[in-house]
Design an enzyme around this catalytic site. Structure first.
Site, mmCIF file in Angstrom:
data_model
loop_
_atom_site.group_PDB
_atom_site.id
_atom_site.type_symbol
_atom_site.label_atom_id
_atom_site.label_comp_id
_atom_site.label_asym_id
_atom_site.label_seq_id
_atom_site.Cartn_x
_atom_site.Cartn_y
_atom_site.Cartn_z
ATOM 1 N N LYS A 145 0.857 -1.195 0.000
ATOM 2 C CA LYS A 145 0.000 0.000 0.000
ATOM 3 C C LYS A 145 0.888 1.239 0.000
ATOM 4 C CE LYS A 145 -3.675 1.945 2.999
ATOM 5 N NZ LYS A 145 -4.498 1.648 4.191
ATOM 6 N N SER A 196 -9.461 1.937 3.527
ATOM 7 C CA SER A 196 -8.607 2.686 2.633
ATOM 8 C C SER A 196 -7.690 1.808 1.781
ATOM 9 C CB SER A 196 -7.766 3.673 3.443
ATOM 10 O OG SER A 196 -6.918 2.978 4.325
ATOM 11 N N SER A 201 -9.471 -0.766 7.482
ATOM 12 C CA SER A 201 -8.992 -0.545 6.111
ATOM 13 C C SER A 201 -8.497 -1.770 5.369
ATOM 14 C CB SER A 201 -7.871 0.473 6.126
ATOM 15 O OG SER A 201 -8.427 1.733 6.016
HETATM 16 N N1 GLN Z 1 -12.606 3.956 7.211
HETATM 17 C C1 GLN Z 1 -11.876 4.197 8.409
HETATM 18 C C2 GLN Z 1 -11.427 5.633 8.477
HETATM 19 O O1 GLN Z 1 -11.662 6.321 7.555
HETATM 20 C C3 GLN Z 1 -10.720 3.253 8.520
HETATM 21 C C4 GLN Z 1 -9.513 3.698 7.804
HETATM 22 C C5 GLN Z 1 -8.323 2.831 8.100
HETATM 23 O O2 GLN Z 1 -8.449 1.760 8.690
HETATM 24 N N2 GLN Z 1 -7.153 3.305 7.728
HETATM 25 O O3 GLN Z 1 -10.840 6.056 9.418
#
Ligand code: GLN
Length: 478
Positions: free
Chosen positions: A79, A154, A178
């Protein structure tokens, strides 16, 4: 898309049988990357480097098959928030446009030391903030199951990379789901270890007390093999657990009857009004099936469901606002060309460099940490976090696993969630719990929604029980 190889073991057996080698594998994945280019999962493909490394590894194997590392034959993507020395990293932000890592993340070093091949970096939401991989300076990634839909986020690029067989494993990060949520949306497996299990050194920070590097793949064995290489103490991360990496014994290796497991499920997670009825049905059918296999289901109550999202977003935005203060136009990445003095350098560089969602979170976080509101928001959320963790610990003291849906809905269409931040935040309801408590959790596919989209379930285990969780998935997956 059906992959050419379902597991690292299958890859290594094919290499041993001379049916393939690293060079052929890399060509295969590069071909799939080109064929799935319209999905925009990849930010950068390290083609030449991967081809050269594959050649070197093939030579190493030819000279002495016993000399190769544990991850020989494994093609991995990372990532775009994980540092790899001499390679660009952007966190999908204009703020880090053109920035190159000066060192490699611990996870990258450990993968390379065991002869994995890193084939490129994949798209994500800016600074890992989001649930759709639409908040990216590189444009949105699309879900291969339906390109009108998002892959989740994400780590959406990671999920699509595995989904489209462009790599066998992708390394993502998980602050509030994410890795698990995109895995569920794309029909692959996404694992977030216990907090501290994998060093965060070299991971661009979002909310440090929640962040964990996670692994997306196709099978619990592959994830376990990667985890046993990348986990373990690290002098560069004081929050890394001091224990050695977990040791695994999968039932497929001893061909026994799986141990019956005691599996808790929170009734409120299934009766929640936001849960799609078809996902509820698929989840209930799956759990019933487990009972028929001899596992014990234990319904439990949890009074804090409605506090999960507020606690998570108060605490993570607070941590994000301090973590992102380092992007000031002086030290890294983007610097405004319009700035006439120091203050303008800070202000304009941040105004131009950060996207909307990141700015929203910096403002929220700054607000909840401000002198007048600290007690009402930040301190309260800390207390809520403690109570939530205590209750989950109670449940997992009595049961082996805690099961719940991975997501309240299937993958939404582009624009559906990103246009409504509150709706987007609420959609994280099932995944943030594991990060609030620092527990290992995994999402994997259990069925297909009547609309034709993948549906996943999530299992969680007690602190440090990463091996038990992955072994259970081997026994409990369909
Ligand atoms: N969707 C969650 C957020 O926006 C999780 C994001 C993540 O795990 N990096 O914070």
């Amino acid at each position: 898309m059906s992959p050419k190889y379902h597991s690292l073991q299958a890859v290594q057996e094919a290499i041993a049988a001379r049916q393939t080698n690293c060079s052929i594998l890399v060509e295969h994945y590069l071909g799939n990357i080109a064929a799935s280019g319209h999905l925009n999962a990849w930010v950068e493909v390290f083609s030449e480097e991967a081809i050269a490394r594959a050649r070197e590894l093939d030579e190493k194997y030819r000279t002495d098959p016993a000399a190769v590392g544990k991850l020989f034959g494994l093609v991995v993507s990372i990532k775009d928030v994980i540092c790899y020395e001499g390679h660009r990293i952007s966190a999908a932000s204009k703020m880090l446009g053109g920035f190159e890592s000066l060192y490699s993340a611990t996870v990258v070093e450990r993968l390379l030391a065991e002869d994995a091949i890193i084939i490129g970096r994949v798209n994500c939401d800016e600074f890992a903030m989001g649930s759709t991989t639409e908040n990216s300076a590189h444009g949105p990634t699309l879900n291969a199951a339906d390109p009108e839909r998002v892959p989740g986020g994400s780590s959406g690029g990671s999920a699509v990379a595995v989904q489209t067989d462009t790599c066998l494993i992708s390394i993502g990060s998980d602050t509030g789901g994410s890795v698990r949520q995109p895995a569920a949306f794309c029909g692959v497996m996404g694992f977030k270890p216990t907090y501290g299990r994998i060093s965060r050194h070299g991971l661009i920070a979002y909310a440090s007390s929640f962040d964990q590097i996670g692994i997306l793949g196709r099978s619990p064995e592959d994830i376990a093999r990667v985890l046993s290489v990348v986990a373990g103490p690290d002098e560069y991360d004081a929050t890394a657990l001091p224990h050695p990496p977990p040791v695994f014994s999968f039932s497929s290796q001893w061909e026994g009857k799986p141990d019956p497991r005691k599996i808790a499920f929170i009734e409120e997670t299934l009766t929640h009004p936001g849960l799609d009825p078809a996902i509820r049905q698929i989840t209930e059918d799956y759990l019933k099936g487990l009972e028929e296999l001899g596992h014990q289901l234990v319904p439990v109550h949890f009074d804090y469901l409605d506090f999960l999202i507020p606690a998570y977003y108060v605490l993570t935005t607070a941590e994000a606002s301090t973590n992102l203060s380092r992007y000031d136009g002086v030290r890294y990445g983007h610097r405004s060309e319009q700035a006439g003095n120091v203050e303008e350098v800070f202000k304009l560089s941040r105004t131009e460099g950060f996207g909307r969602e990141v700015k929203r979170r910096i403002m929220l976080g700054t607000f909840v940490l401000s002198a007048g509101f600290y007690d009402a928001y930040y301190a309260k959320a800390q207390k809520a976090r403690r109570l939530i963790a205590q209750r989950v610990e109670e449940i997992l003291n009595d049961c082996d696993l805690l099961a719940m849906p991975a997501t309240p809905e299937t993958a939404p269409k582009l624009g559906e969630l990103s246009s409504d931040p509150v709706k987007m935040y609420l959609s994280d309801i099932y995944t943030v719990l594991a990060n609030l408590c620092g527990l290992p959790a995994i999402a994997f596919p259990i069925g297909t929604h009547p609309e034709g989209l993948p549906v996943g379930i999530q299992l969680m285990a007690g602190k440090g029980k990463d091996a038990a969780l992955l072994e259970a998935v081997e026994d409990l997956r369909k």
